[in-house]
Design an enzyme around this catalytic site. Structure first.
Site, PDB file in Angstrom:
ATOM      1  N   GLY A 119      -6.248  -2.543 -13.350  1.00 52.38           N
ATOM      2  CA  GLY A 119      -6.071  -1.244 -12.704  1.00 52.38           C
ATOM      3  C   GLY A 119      -7.368  -0.736 -12.095  1.00 52.38           C
ATOM      4  O   GLY A 119      -7.543   0.466 -11.911  1.00 52.38           O
ATOM      5  N   ASP A 172      -7.086   3.252  -3.272  1.00 53.34           N
ATOM      6  CA  ASP A 172      -7.996   2.178  -3.694  1.00 53.34           C
ATOM      7  C   ASP A 172      -8.853   1.700  -2.531  1.00 53.34           C
ATOM      8  O   ASP A 172     -10.064   1.522  -2.660  1.00 53.34           O
ATOM      9  CB  ASP A 172      -7.188   0.993  -4.241  1.00 53.34           C
ATOM     10  CG  ASP A 172      -6.201   1.427  -5.297  1.00 53.34           C
ATOM     11  OD1 ASP A 172      -6.381   2.512  -5.865  1.00 53.34           O
ATOM     12  OD2 ASP A 172      -5.232   0.679  -5.545  1.00 53.34           O
TER      13      ASP A 172
HETATM   14  C1  GLA Z   1      -2.397   2.332  -7.569  1.00 54.41           C
HETATM   15  C2  GLA Z   1      -2.173   2.409  -6.063  1.00 54.41           C
HETATM   16  C3  GLA Z   1      -2.826   3.652  -5.481  1.00 54.41           C
HETATM   17  C4  GLA Z   1      -2.423   4.907  -6.247  1.00 54.41           C
HETATM   18  C5  GLA Z   1      -2.576   4.700  -7.745  1.00 54.41           C
HETATM   19  C6  GLA Z   1      -2.044   5.852  -8.554  1.00 54.41           C
HETATM   20  O1  GLA Z   1      -3.762   2.150  -7.845  1.00 54.41           O
HETATM   21  O2  GLA Z   1      -2.722   1.269  -5.438  1.00 54.41           O
HETATM   22  O3  GLA Z   1      -2.486   3.765  -4.114  1.00 54.41           O
HETATM   23  O4  GLA Z   1      -1.131   5.314  -5.921  1.00 54.41           O
HETATM   24  O5  GLA Z   1      -1.937   3.513  -8.192  1.00 54.41           O
HETATM   25  O6  GLA Z   1      -2.799   6.987  -8.327  1.00 54.41           O
END
Ligand code: GLA
Length: 377
Positions: A119, A172
Site C-alpha cells: 500500500g 499515488d
Molecule cells: C489507492 C489508490 C488511490 C487512492 C487510495 C485511497 O492507493 O491508488 O488512488 O484512492 O487507494 O485513498
C-alpha cells in the site's frame, strides 16, 4: 542497482537514470476519486529506471526485483496489453504518446526499493520513474514545474486505469511526481491545485507499519466503493461528494451509501484541519485527526482489516499521538505519529500484538518526507 543491471544486460551504460518514490498518505483517504482532498508525502524509498532510447518502436523492459523480462512494440500497447507488471511501464509510455509527446522505443531496467503490495504505491513509483526517464530521453521538458509534472502524473494514472485496468484515483501518481523533501502535499482533486506544506515533525516521526497482509478481495472492493460514492452523489443530485455538506449526507436513506458518503465528507474536513494543524505545529491535533480518519475508514467506509486495526491500537496503547491505515486498505500499511523517543517501545508493542494475534511479522520503518521523481544522471 538499475545502473549496473542495465550495463550487465545491454553491455553499455544507460543514457538516463530516473527515480520516483513511493508514498504514504498522511490523511485524506478514498477522497481522490471523489474530487476531494488528500495530504500525502513521498517516501525516501524509490524506484529507479535506467534507460536508453532505441531507433525503433520496441520497448524492452527488465525488472531486477522479480527477475523478469518483457518486450512489446509501443504501437501494440492497448487496454489490457501487456498484462501484469510490464503494463505499468508500457502503459505510461503509451499514455505520453497518446497525449502527443514524441516517445519512441526504449531499453528500460527497473529496480525498486518500495515494498510491493504494502500500500506504499510501488506501482506509481514504477510509472513515475518511467515517465521521468522518457522526459529525459526524449527532451519532453516536463520536469521543470508542477504543471509539467502534473502532465506526467496524468499519463501514469492513465497507464494504471486504462492499460492495467485498476480504477484508482490520482493520489499515488501525483504524490510521487510532485512531492518535495521536507513537505507534505495538499492535493485538491476538484480544481487540481497543489500546495507544498512544510512537514516539520520536531521530535516526532511517522512510523510505517507494513502489516504484510494482503486480502484478495481488495481489488473488487475498491471499485465497489467508487461506484457507491458515485451512486450517493447521483442520489444527492451533485457532481461529486465534494459538493455535499455533513447535514445533506444524512438525507441519504440507504444506510450503506450514507456511511460511505459520511466518510468522504468528514475526511475532506479532516484534511483541511490537518493542514491547519501542521501550519501551527500542532502535532497533537494532527494525531487526533489521523485516529479519527482510521475510525471513519473502519466503521463508515469499511476498508480496514484486523491487521491494520491491531497495528493502530497497539501504537496508540503506548502513546502514539495518532494512528491510521494508509492507502487503499484491506491490508497494506498503517502509519503512526509517535515521539522519536517512543520508537523502540512502539515497535515492540506492535510486534507483540501481531504475535499475540497470530499474524506474520510486520515490516516497520520510519518515513521521512522525501523528494519527488527526478533524473539522477
Ligand atoms: C489507492 C489508490 C488511490 C487512492 C487510495 C485511497 O492507493 O491508488 O488512488 O484512492 O487507494 O485513498
Amino acid at each position: 542497482m538499475a545502473h549496473e543491471g542495465f550495463i550487465r544486460r545491454l553491455g553499455y551504460p544507460p543514457a538516463a537514470i530516473a527515480m520516483a518514490p513511493g508514498r504514504v498518505n498522511i490523511i485524506g483517504e478514498h477522497t481522490d476519486y471523489n474530487a476531494g482532498l488528500c495530504l500525502p508525502m513521498a517516501l525516501t524509498q524509490a524506484t529507479a529506471a535506467a534507460a536508453s532510447p532505441r531507433e525503433d518502436d520496441e520497448l524492452r523492459i527488465w525488472s531486477l526485483d522479480i527477475d523478469r523480462h518483457a518486450s512489446i512494440a509501443l504501437s501494440d500497447v492497448a487496454p489490457g496489453k501487456p498484462r501484469g507488471w510490464s503494463g505499468y511501464v508500457a502503459g505510461t509510455l503509451w499514455a505520453l504518446r497518446e497525449a502527443g509527446f514524441p516517445v519512441g522505443g526504449m531499453e528500460i531496467v527497473i529496480a525498486s526499493e518500495v515494498p510491493v503490495g504494502a500500500g506504499l504505491s510501488s506501482s506509481a513509483a514504477i510509472e513515475g520513474a518511467v515517465a521521468v526517464a522518457a522526459t529525459a530521453l526524449f527532451g519532453l521538458g516536463l520536469l521543470d514545474d508542477d504543471a509539467g509534472r502534473r502532465v506526467l502524473a496524468l499519463a501514469c494514472r492513465r497507464a494504471e486505469n486504462e492499460i492495467v485496468g485498476a480504477p484508482t484515483g490520482g493520489l499515488d501518481q501525483t504524490a510521487s511526481l510532485l512531492a518535495r523533501a521536507g513537505h507534505a502535499l495538499r492535493l485538491d482533486f476538484r480544481d487540481d491545485s497543489v500546495a507544498h506544506v512544510p512537514f516539520d515533525l520536531a521530535g516526532h516521526e511517522i512510523l510505517v507499519i507494513d502489516t504484510r497482509a494482503h486480502h484478495s478481495l481488495a481489488d473488487g472492493q475498491y471499485g465497489k466503493r467508487r461506484t457507491e460514492c458515485e451512486e450517493a452523489a447521483r442520489l444527492l443530485g451533485v457532481e461529486s461528494l465534494r459538493e455535499v455538506s455533513p447535514a445533506e449526507v444524512e438525507a441519504l436513506t440507504d444506510p450503506v451509501l450514507r456511511r460511505r458518503a459520511r466518510h468522504v465528507v468528514s475526511e475532506n474536513a479532516r484534511v483541511e484541519a490537518a493542514v491547519a494543524a501542521l501550519e501551527r505545529h500542532d502535532l497533537h491535533e494532527l494525531g487526533l485527526l489521523m485516529t479519527a480518519s482510521h475510525h471513519s475508514l473502519r466503521v463508515d467506509y469499511e476498508v480496514s482489516c484486523a491487521e491494520l486495526d491491531v497495528a493502530c491500537t497497539a501504537a496508540l496503547s503506548v502513546g502514539a499521538l495518532g494512528a491510521r491505515m494508509t492507502g487503499g486498505g484491506f491490508g497494506g500499511s498503517a502509519i503512526a505519529l509517535i515521539e522519536t523517543a517512543a520508537r523502540v517501545a512502539t515497535e515492540a508493542a506492535v510486534r507483540r500484538a501481531f504475535a499475540q494475534h497470530g499474524f506474520g511479522e510486520p515490516n516497520l520503518f520510519v518515513a521521512t518526507p522525501g523528494p519527488g521523481a527526478r533524473v539522477l544522471a
